[in-house]
Motif scaffolding. Structure first.
Motif, PDB file in Angstrom:
ATOM      1  N   THR A   1       0.721  -1.343  -0.076  1.00 52.46           N
ATOM      2  CA  THR A   1       0.229  -0.014  -0.017  1.00 52.46           C
ATOM      3  C   THR A   1       0.843   1.370   0.012  1.00 52.46           C
ATOM      4  O   THR A   1       0.208   2.322  -0.025  1.00 52.46           O
ATOM      5  CB  THR A   1      -0.964   0.037   1.228  1.00 52.46           C
ATOM      6  OG1 THR A   1      -0.120  -0.206   2.547  1.00 52.46           O
ATOM      7  CG2 THR A   1      -1.979  -1.184   1.166  1.00 52.46           C
ATOM      8  N   ARG A   2       2.289   1.108   0.078  1.00 58.25           N
ATOM      9  CA  ARG A   2       3.026   2.441   0.350  1.00 58.25           C
ATOM     10  C   ARG A   2       4.276   1.867  -0.276  1.00 58.25           C
ATOM     11  O   ARG A   2       4.854   0.871   0.090  1.00 58.25           O
ATOM     12  CB  ARG A   2       3.104   2.808   1.734  1.00 58.25           C
ATOM     13  CG  ARG A   2       3.841   4.109   1.879  1.00 58.25           C
ATOM     14  CD  ARG A   2       3.810   4.450   3.614  1.00 58.25           C
ATOM     15  NE  ARG A   2       3.152   5.612   3.561  1.00 58.25           N
ATOM     16  CZ  ARG A   2       2.990   6.330   4.469  1.00 58.25           C
ATOM     17  NH1 ARG A   2       2.844   5.744   5.658  1.00 58.25           N
ATOM     18  NH2 ARG A   2       2.172   7.503   4.405  1.00 58.25           N
ATOM     19  N   LYS A   3       5.156   2.903  -0.877  1.00 56.97           N
ATOM     20  CA  LYS A   3       6.440   2.662  -1.400  1.00 56.97           C
ATOM     21  C   LYS A   3       7.484   3.623  -0.576  1.00 56.97           C
ATOM     22  O   LYS A   3       8.561   3.431  -0.522  1.00 56.97           O
ATOM     23  CB  LYS A   3       6.360   3.046  -2.828  1.00 56.97           C
ATOM     24  CG  LYS A   3       5.969   1.700  -3.513  1.00 56.97           C
ATOM     25  CD  LYS A   3       6.196   2.058  -5.101  1.00 56.97           C
ATOM     26  CE  LYS A   3       5.787   1.025  -6.036  1.00 56.97           C
ATOM     27  NZ  LYS A   3       6.278   0.967  -7.492  1.00 56.97           N
ATOM     28  N   THR A   4       6.879   4.941  -0.179  1.00 52.73           N
ATOM     29  CA  THR A   4       7.908   5.828   0.233  1.00 52.73           C
ATOM     30  C   THR A   4       7.035   6.710   1.397  1.00 52.73           C
ATOM     31  O   THR A   4       5.760   6.834   1.321  1.00 52.73           O
ATOM     32  CB  THR A   4       8.368   6.677  -0.717  1.00 52.73           C
ATOM     33  OG1 THR A   4       9.101   7.592  -0.223  1.00 52.73           O
ATOM     34  CG2 THR A   4       7.277   7.485  -1.459  1.00 52.73           C
ATOM     35  N   PRO A   5       7.515   7.252   2.402  1.00 53.29           N
ATOM     36  CA  PRO A   5       9.010   7.061   2.789  1.00 53.29           C
ATOM     37  C   PRO A   5       9.615   5.668   3.239  1.00 53.29           C
ATOM     38  O   PRO A   5      10.732   5.546   3.302  1.00 53.29           O
ATOM     39  CB  PRO A   5       9.228   8.212   3.892  1.00 53.29           C
ATOM     40  CG  PRO A   5       7.995   8.250   4.710  1.00 53.29           C
ATOM     41  CD  PRO A   5       7.103   7.931   3.586  1.00 53.29           C
ATOM     42  N   HIS A   6       8.455   4.970   3.533  1.00 55.46           N
ATOM     43  CA  HIS A   6       8.673   3.449   3.778  1.00 55.46           C
ATOM     44  C   HIS A   6       7.990   2.534   3.280  1.00 55.46           C
ATOM     45  O   HIS A   6       6.846   3.208   2.501  1.00 55.46           O
ATOM     46  CB  HIS A   6       8.855   3.164   5.347  1.00 55.46           C
ATOM     47  CG  HIS A   6       7.598   3.415   6.035  1.00 55.46           C
ATOM     48  ND1 HIS A   6       6.880   4.536   6.203  1.00 55.46           N
ATOM     49  CD2 HIS A   6       6.468   2.405   6.155  1.00 55.46           C
ATOM     50  CE1 HIS A   6       6.019   4.491   6.839  1.00 55.46           C
ATOM     51  NE2 HIS A   6       5.402   3.183   6.575  1.00 55.46           N
ATOM     52  N   ILE A   7       8.010   1.392   2.935  1.00 56.26           N
ATOM     53  CA  ILE A   7       7.428   0.393   2.429  1.00 56.26           C
ATOM     54  C   ILE A   7       6.376  -0.157   3.416  1.00 56.26           C
ATOM     55  O   ILE A   7       6.506  -0.251   4.566  1.00 56.26           O
ATOM     56  CB  ILE A   7       8.098  -0.802   1.730  1.00 56.26           C
ATOM     57  CG1 ILE A   7       9.262  -0.378   0.476  1.00 56.26           C
ATOM     58  CG2 ILE A   7       7.419  -1.912   1.298  1.00 56.26           C
ATOM     59  CD1 ILE A   7      10.186  -1.232   0.231  1.00 56.26           C
TER      60      ILE A   7
END
Length: 172
Positions: A110-116
């Protein structure tokens, strides 16, 4: 009823006794004007408040298998290319008390940045997170009790990878 007055000497003695028991406090000092605060030195600010980990493009072919002296054991395989998780299988054991297991097929990124970030497909609220700092890449979990043997979740720690070799990172 007869109105009687106290003799003056008795009245004076009573007043003296009352004033002897009375404590008089000095007046409180006037409030001081608050001086404007000087900005803290950069080194002091860093010690007081942690700075966020800057985002990194994470590329890792990680395999971490180890057994600690206390019986804690982990077997983690993580492949990440440009912050896309391609492979994730992770089992950790808390001595002989039980284990936790995570597999990419049970999660959605669900997210790549600032963390996976990966969320469990079963709506349990389980979240896996991957981030990198200068010394290691961390694979951690939050609210993942359903993926573990009952009673051990509080002892299930993250797995740490060496970003250069992909092996288990040194903890010390």
């Amino acid at each position: 009823m007869k109105n009687t007055r106290l003799p003056p000497w008795l009245l004076a003695a009573a007043l003296t006794a009352l004033t002897a028991c009375t404590v008089t406090l000095p007046p409180s000092p006037p409030p001081k004007a608050r001086a404007p605060e000087a900005p803290a030195a950069p080194a002091a600010t860093a010690r007081e408040r942690a700075t966020p980990i800057p985002p990194h493009d994470i590329d890792l072919s990680g395999n971490c298998q180890r057994t600690e002296e206390d019986g804690f054991r982990e077997d983690a395989h993580l492949r990440v290319a440009s912050n896309d998780v391609r492979v994730l299988t992770w089992t950790l054991w808390v001595g002989r008390h039980g284990s936790c297991h995570f597999d990419l097929t049970e999660f959605r990124q669900t997210r790549k940045t600032p963390h996976i970030e990966l969320r469990a497909l079963d709506d349990s609220g389980c979240t896996l997170m991957v981030w990198q700092d200068p010394r290691r890449i961390t694979l951690a979990h939050a609210h993942c009790e359903r993926h573990c043997t009952p009673g051990i979740y509080e002892q299930a720690w993250p797995v740490l990878f060496d970003p250069r070799s992909g092996a288990c990172a040194e903890i010390r």
